[in-house]
Design a protein around this motif. Structure first.
Motif, mmCIF file in Angstrom:
data_model
loop_
_atom_site.group_PDB
_atom_site.id
_atom_site.type_symbol
_atom_site.label_atom_id
_atom_site.label_comp_id
_atom_site.label_asym_id
_atom_site.label_seq_id
_atom_site.Cartn_x
_atom_site.Cartn_y
_atom_site.Cartn_z
ATOM 1 N N TRP A 141 0.961 -1.340 0.062
ATOM 2 C CA TRP A 141 0.064 -0.228 -0.526
ATOM 3 C C TRP A 141 1.052 1.134 0.155
ATOM 4 O O TRP A 141 0.191 2.147 -0.864
ATOM 5 C CB TRP A 141 -1.422 -0.371 1.147
ATOM 6 N N THR A 142 2.170 1.225 0.359
ATOM 7 C CA THR A 142 2.927 2.489 0.366
ATOM 8 C C THR A 142 3.578 2.512 -1.295
ATOM 9 O O THR A 142 3.556 1.726 -1.851
ATOM 10 C CB THR A 142 3.778 2.718 1.733
ATOM 11 N N LYS A 143 4.038 3.728 -1.255
ATOM 12 C CA LYS A 143 3.838 3.889 -2.733
ATOM 13 C C LYS A 143 6.278 4.369 -2.136
ATOM 14 O O LYS A 143 6.694 4.630 -1.507
ATOM 15 C CB LYS A 143 3.993 5.836 -2.639
ATOM 16 N N PRO A 144 7.121 3.047 -3.313
ATOM 17 C CA PRO A 144 8.072 3.331 -3.805
ATOM 18 C C PRO A 144 8.304 4.896 -3.747
ATOM 19 O O PRO A 144 8.310 5.513 -4.578
ATOM 20 C CB PRO A 144 8.276 2.356 -4.904
ATOM 21 N N THR A 145 9.640 5.248 -3.567
ATOM 22 C CA THR A 145 10.524 5.863 -3.770
ATOM 23 C C THR A 145 12.058 6.340 -4.232
ATOM 24 O O THR A 145 11.764 6.989 -5.598
ATOM 25 C CB THR A 145 9.984 7.104 -2.681
ATOM 26 N N CYS A 146 12.231 4.739 -5.124
ATOM 27 C CA CYS A 146 13.961 5.028 -5.726
ATOM 28 C C CYS A 146 14.068 3.175 -5.618
ATOM 29 O O CYS A 146 13.505 2.625 -4.662
ATOM 30 C CB CYS A 146 14.637 6.355 -5.092
ATOM 31 N N LEU A 147 15.115 3.275 -6.710
ATOM 32 C CA LEU A 147 15.040 2.353 -7.219
ATOM 33 C C LEU A 147 16.753 2.462 -7.046
ATOM 34 O O LEU A 147 17.553 3.475 -7.413
ATOM 35 C CB LEU A 147 14.462 1.539 -8.164
ATOM 36 N N LEU A 148 17.430 1.725 -6.392
ATOM 37 C CA LEU A 148 18.793 0.853 -6.851
ATOM 38 C C LEU A 148 19.296 -0.804 -7.245
ATOM 39 O O LEU A 148 18.902 -1.412 -6.562
ATOM 40 C CB LEU A 148 19.474 1.882 -5.750
ATOM 41 N N TRP A 149 20.347 -0.821 -7.638
ATOM 42 C CA TRP A 149 20.416 -2.214 -8.513
ATOM 43 C C TRP A 149 21.862 -2.542 -7.209
ATOM 44 O O TRP A 149 22.980 -1.531 -7.687
ATOM 45 C CB TRP A 149 21.061 -2.630 -9.539
ATOM 46 N N HIS A 150 21.983 -3.402 -6.872
ATOM 47 C CA HIS A 150 22.557 -3.687 -5.717
ATOM 48 C C HIS A 150 23.932 -4.743 -6.410
ATOM 49 O O HIS A 150 23.622 -4.960 -7.215
ATOM 50 C CB HIS A 150 22.222 -4.586 -4.826
ATOM 51 N N PRO A 151 25.399 -3.873 -5.745
ATOM 52 C CA PRO A 151 26.102 -4.145 -6.494
ATOM 53 C C PRO A 151 26.472 -5.927 -6.170
ATOM 54 O O PRO A 151 25.830 -6.509 -4.847
ATOM 55 C CB PRO A 151 27.138 -3.918 -5.251
ATOM 56 N N LYS A 152 26.697 -6.836 -6.853
ATOM 57 C CA LYS A 152 27.430 -7.796 -6.202
ATOM 58 C C LYS A 152 28.508 -7.981 -5.595
ATOM 59 O O LYS A 152 29.555 -7.547 -6.961
ATOM 60 C CB LYS A 152 27.459 -8.746 -7.511
ATOM 61 N N ARG A 153 28.835 -9.060 -4.994
ATOM 62 C CA ARG A 153 30.000 -8.869 -4.042
ATOM 63 C C ARG A 153 31.194 -10.513 -4.328
ATOM 64 O O ARG A 153 29.821 -10.976 -4.916
ATOM 65 C CB ARG A 153 29.661 -8.659 -3.225
ATOM 66 N N PRO A 154 32.033 -10.318 -3.998
ATOM 67 C CA PRO A 154 32.575 -11.719 -4.530
ATOM 68 C C PRO A 154 31.793 -12.805 -3.294
ATOM 69 O O PRO A 154 31.835 -14.223 -4.571
ATOM 70 C CB PRO A 154 33.493 -11.833 -4.167
ATOM 71 N N ASP A 155 31.107 -12.544 -2.849
ATOM 72 C CA ASP A 155 30.490 -13.956 -1.779
ATOM 73 C C ASP A 155 28.723 -13.675 -1.928
ATOM 74 O O ASP A 155 27.923 -14.531 -1.840
ATOM 75 C CB ASP A 155 30.932 -13.453 -0.547
ATOM 76 N N ASP A 156 28.574 -13.085 -3.309
ATOM 77 C CA ASP A 156 27.515 -13.469 -3.543
ATOM 78 C C ASP A 156 26.743 -13.882 -4.606
ATOM 79 O O ASP A 156 27.392 -14.321 -5.720
ATOM 80 C CB ASP A 156 26.213 -11.640 -4.039
ATOM 81 N N VAL A 157 25.918 -14.902 -4.755
ATOM 82 C CA VAL A 157 25.202 -15.430 -5.650
ATOM 83 C C VAL A 157 24.044 -15.032 -5.838
ATOM 84 O O VAL A 157 23.823 -16.287 -6.765
ATOM 85 C CB VAL A 157 25.027 -17.640 -4.691
ATOM 86 N N GLU A 158 23.160 -13.681 -5.515
ATOM 87 C CA GLU A 158 22.380 -14.271 -6.298
ATOM 88 C C GLU A 158 22.380 -12.619 -6.427
ATOM 89 O O GLU A 158 23.362 -11.168 -5.717
ATOM 90 C CB GLU A 158 20.786 -14.190 -5.529
ATOM 91 N N ASP A 159 21.330 -11.859 -7.886
ATOM 92 C CA ASP A 159 21.588 -10.399 -8.386
ATOM 93 C C ASP A 159 20.770 -9.992 -7.848
ATOM 94 O O ASP A 159 19.204 -10.722 -7.117
ATOM 95 C CB ASP A 159 21.302 -10.648 -9.916
#
Length: 965
Positions: free
Chosen positions: A604-622
């Motif tokens: 119900w609340t409104k989104p206000t902004c968006l950011l693509w998360h950086p992928k770190r070496p230990d990240d396995v998902e985008d």
């Protein structure tokens, strides 16, 4: 980590006398007002020193004749006066404003001992303007004299007499008032003027000044007239009966002279007895005190004069040869600030130059002619492009502080629409004068240029316009390379993909537009006749304003995601989108086998902004991040669009409106990441990734006093740029990034038994002296500070008690055996425990909380987590509970909306509301609903007739117990 201001591009060009020369024997500098800062600019060494202390727009300033003391005052709530030492750059005295709305004018007495201030009017207050006299070098924090300005006129200027500090003059558009405080009170009268006696004049009064060593004063008008005032006996005064009594005089207009065909904006008197006029036609003219023209500087070509100030300088000629009216012309070097945003330094010898181009002075500073709509930084060089709303582009080298290139686009509706500066100048001088105009349609239509973006290759710029057109420009020359007109609606956002292969845009009608590059940048730059980008198409993927458009990588393939105020997220298939197929959204498959292209990211609340998360070496998902209006930031899996985590977002008075990632090159560590953000007004901030809700990992500073229209970061992550929009300033900030992040609190995932023991230690250690909690983990401490009562407070103790009880309940309450507690509870206990401490999550929120804990390490270890410890539960509670408490109005408005959608005009029958509650949102069947009503109302009141009409107020007060405020 910290954020420090480094440089200010632009200044408050429309503030009267907002630019002053500070040049003395050993210093060549000027003072400028730049938004809520004063800027001392040493133009000889290209160095800025910012005077920071105001939170509102600085509306006026003055400098004493020695050039040492500066006084600044602002306009708005909680205004202050600050006196600065221009040599040490330090504040030496601060006065809180005695006025509700701050100040519109200020002046130093000739001896520098006193300050006069004129208060502002406000549309929200009916208080009159006031004139105050301050003895700033004394210990007094209140004005020594204070009086109300006569009502009926809005005064915009106050000036001391240069010969007598007890005499002042205030000027409004239609009246001039003279003041005297030589007695025990500040007294005033209106200057007497009669067109019958002095002849015709026209225009509004713009400025007044006393001539030194005489009883003459002058007032100028916007049509070039000068009114001469002299002391005349007051015909209404009582007769003088004793030689000890003083004869009462009043200033009376005795003559009017039309000196110019244009308006006079500024009048000053030099130390060597010249009267100086700064004119609307951009000229500066010098007269003797008999109004005879002595010298003129009419080729400055910098725009209408708004400021005029002289340096401290000795005449280089022998006495009697130059430097006085009637002799060879010489005055100290002077500085001219104009309404076109130029600051020009002029030497009096320029007057003797023959060639016109040599009579233009020296450009000391170029500001911004209009509000900046967008900023973009070069991807590999120290350049920043500023796009104003009127269509002007300035490209600056921000390390050398040099303007490299400029281009102005013609606005096809310019003759019909007024620019932002004009809208501001036409408004009265009140405390709301520096707020955005209430006529949002006029302001919106004045925004001809909307967004600008550098291509990742750095060879071109994309510019979007309100006409729906997009231009691609050569970066070096700013000449057109390609033009598109893909929409009839205003272009709102432009984004290039990291590869430079795609350009995406959004328009005002909620379309996403896509372009694709055909040839290499270098080949295109060398062969301008070949096409660079082709238009793929557009898709109306949202039903409300698009607040975020980001390129990212999903499984090493570039993708595009948009989020709108309609609360939906849409991903686009860049590989298969062609001119033939148009823009193709990515389809997702539901559990029932159906497909859909948009995924809801908020209930119900409104989104206000968006950011693509950086992928770190230990990240396995985008992943990508979405911030919302309820001060929450959510982490979503880019593939499934499932919410992975919800955390507290930065809380600085307004939700974040834009987020950017600090380039990884600035971090020096691939496992560290930092984002910057701005709110819609005032705040620039920085936070650390990954998000966890820790308030100590977020900081904010006041970047501008009003709106912040855009945000950009340099290619190396060293500098951040913020555009203040209406304050005509772009601030450049130095980033000091964290070098040693605290160790991540991953005890639960890495060592569950140790984590459980920590929870037990906290539960049984209790509260120590002074309210401190014995055994409290350092990672938890910032979260406990957010609890009502803080660490060891009632809420904290309740959390511990209820958590302990949940363990007992889970282990079985009916037992006499020794209990062995492990400090953990099953995830299924989370909703009951949340509700026990006053947070009532929806079923969807419950699902998000449980999944956040259960799957937080699944992508790494392949295992789920089925239990939660106390520390982790407290963090979960603080991150998920509402920041903004639910109010009666929100309930009333919700029921009103439901009724209106059902065509019931504000109220609907109970049977209809029952049906809706059982079929929408968190569905409640009739049996459960009856149970809830019995608990809320009591059994006797729980039965409601099916045809009873229920409106918002009734529902909030009777069912939920909300009382009228």
């Amino acid at each position: 980590m910290s954020i420090d201001i480094n440089w200010a591009f632009g200044f408050s060009k429309d503030v009267k006398n907002g630019v002053h020369s500070l040049s003395v024997k050993d210093r060549n500098a000027i003072l400028m007002l730049s938004s809520h800062n004063g800027v001392i600019y040493d133009f000889e060494h290209r160095k800025q020193t910012l005077l920071q202390g105001h939170c509102n727009m600085i509306s006026c300033c003055a400098v004493d004749k020695t050039k040492r003391w500066i006084v600044t005052a602002d306009l708005g709530k909680d205004a202050i006066i600050i006196v600065w030492d221009s040599f040490t750059y330090l504040p030496v005295k601060t006065f809180p404003s005695p006025h509700v709305n701050g100040f519109v004018a200020i002046d130093f007495s000739d001896d520098g001992a006193y300050i006069a201030t004129l208060s502002a009017l406000s549309s929200e207050s009916e208080l009159d303007q006031e004139l105050c006299i301050w003895s700033w070098s004394s210990d007094d924090e209140l004005p020594i004299q204070r009086a109300a300005v006569p009502a009926g006129n809005v005064f915009h200027e106050v000036r001391f007499s240069q010969s007598n500090a007890t005499q002042l003059v205030t000027t409004s558009d239609q009246a001039v008032h003279y003041w005297d405080w030589s007695g025990f009170a500040l007294e005033s009268y209106r200057g007497k003027v009669s067109k019958t006696d002095i002849g015709f004049y026209s225009g509004e009064f713009t400025t007044s000044i006393f001539l030194p060593d005489s009883d003459i004063s002058l007032t100028a008008t916007s049509q070039g007239y000068i009114i001469v005032w002299e002391n005349k006996k007051d015909p209404n005064a009582k007769p003088v009966t004793s030689h000890q009594q003083k004869v009462s005089y009043v200033k009376t207009a005795v003559k009017v002279v039309r000196l110019l065909e244009c308006g006079v904006n500024i009048m000053e008197v030099t130390t060597n007895k010249y009267l100086v006029l700064g004119c609307q036609d951009g000229a500066v003219r010098f007269y003797d005190f008999y109004l005879r023209l002595e010298a003129w500087f009419e080729d400055l070509n910098a725009g209408p004069v708004a400021s005029l100030s002289f340096s401290v300088q000795d005449c280089p000629y022998p006495y009697g040869e130059a430097g006085q009216p009637g002799l060879r012309f010489w005055v100290p070097e002077f500085t001219v600030g104009t309404r076109k945003g130029f600051v020009v330094g002029v030497d009096s010898a320029t007057f003797d130059e023959v060639r016109k181009e040599n009579r233009r002075g020296t450009l000391l500073m170029q500001g911004l002619s209009d509000a900046v709509a967008s900023i973009s930084c070069h991807p590999s060089q120290a350049k920043v492009a500023l796009l104003s709303r009127s269509g002007a582009i300035q490209v600056w080298n921000y390390e050398m502080k040099l303007l490299m290139n400029i281009r102005e686009f013609a606005n096809p509706s310019k003759d019909k629409e007024k620019d932002t500066a004009t809208l501001l100048m036409e408004r009265p001088l009140t405390a709301s004068a520096l707020q955005p105009p209430s006529n949002s349609v006029s302001l919106k239509s004045s925004r001809f240029a909307r967004d600008i973006a550098y291509h990742p290759g750095g060879l071109l710029l994309a510019v979007g316009f309100s006409t729906g057109s997009i231009k691609l420009l050569a970066e070096e020359t700013l000449q057109d390379m390609q033009s598109f007109s893909p929409s009839v609606d205003s272009i709102e956002m432009l984004r290039f993909s990291a590869s430079g292969l795609f350009l995406a845009a959004t328009d005002e009608n909620h379309h996403v537009l896509l372009f694709k590059r055909e040839v290499d940048d270098m080949e295109w730059a060398g062969q301008a006749s070949r096409k660079g980008f082709i238009y793929i198409g557009r898709i109306r993927s949202h039903t409300a304003r698009i607040i975020g458009l980001e390129f990212g990588h999903r499984e090493a393939v570039e993708t595009l995601v948009s989020v709108g105020e309609d609360r939906f997220c849409v991903e686009y298939d860049l590989v298969n989108s062609t001119m033939a197929t148009g823009v193709i959204p990515v389809k997702s498959i539901a559990s029932d086998g159906s497909s859909f292209t948009s995924i809801k990211v908020e209930s119900w609340t409104k989104p206000t902004c968006l950011l693509w998360h950086p992928k770190r070496p230990d990240d396995v998902e985008d992943k990508f991040l979405v911030m919302n209006a309820e001060y929450k930031i959510k982490e979503f899996n880019a593939d499934s669009k499932q919410c992975r985590k919800t955390c507290l977002a930065p809380r600085y008075g307004a939700p974040a409106s834009k987020m950017l990632l600090v380039p990884s090159v600035a971090m020096g560590d691939a496992n560290k990441a930092v984002y910057i953000f701005t709110t819609g007004e005032r705040i620039l901030g920085m936070g650390q990734l990954p998000i966890d809700g820790n308030p100590n990992k977020i900081l904010g500073v006041v970047a501008h006093p009003l709106e912040i229209t855009d945000l950009a970061i340099s290619h190396d992550g060293r500098f951040v740029f913020t555009a203040g929009g209406m304050d005509l300033t772009v601030n450049m900030w130095s980033l000091f990034l964290p070098t040693d992040e605290p160790a991540a609190a991953a005890a639960a995932a890495q060592n569950p038994s140790a984590y459980a023991q920590s929870a037990l230690d906290q539960m049984f250690s209790g509260v120590g002296d002074h309210g401190s909690v014995v055994g409290m983990s350092p990672e938890l401490a910032p979260f406990l500070e957010l609890l009502e009562g803080g660490p060891g407070g009632e809420l904290h103790q309740n959390l511990i008690d209820y958590f302990y009880y949940c363990q007992l309940r889970h282990g079985g309450e009916d037992t006499i055996e020794t209990r062995r507690l492990n400090g953990l509870i099953p995830l299924e206990e989370i909703p009951a425990l949340m509700r026990a401490v006053g947070f009532y999550p929806s079923e969807e929120e419950v699902m998000h909380m449980i999944n956040e804990i259960r799957y937080k390490s699944f992508m790494v270890t392949g295992e789920t987590q089925d239990y939660i410890g106390l520390d982790e539960f407290i963090r979960l509670y603080i991150n998920h509970r509402p920041v903004i408490p639910l109010e009666r109005k929100a309930i009333r408005d919700a029921v009103q909306t439901i009724a209106d959608n059902q065509f019931h005009e504000g109220a609907l029958p109970w049977e209809d509301l029952q049906e809706l509650l059982g079929s929408n949102g968190d569905k409640v069947d009739k049996a459960d609903l009856q149970t809830y009503l019995s608990a809320l109302l009591g059994d006797a009141e729980a039965t409601i007739h099916p045809h009873d009409l229920i409106d918002g107020s009734y529902f909030a007060s009777r069912f939920l117990g909300f009382e009228e405020a």
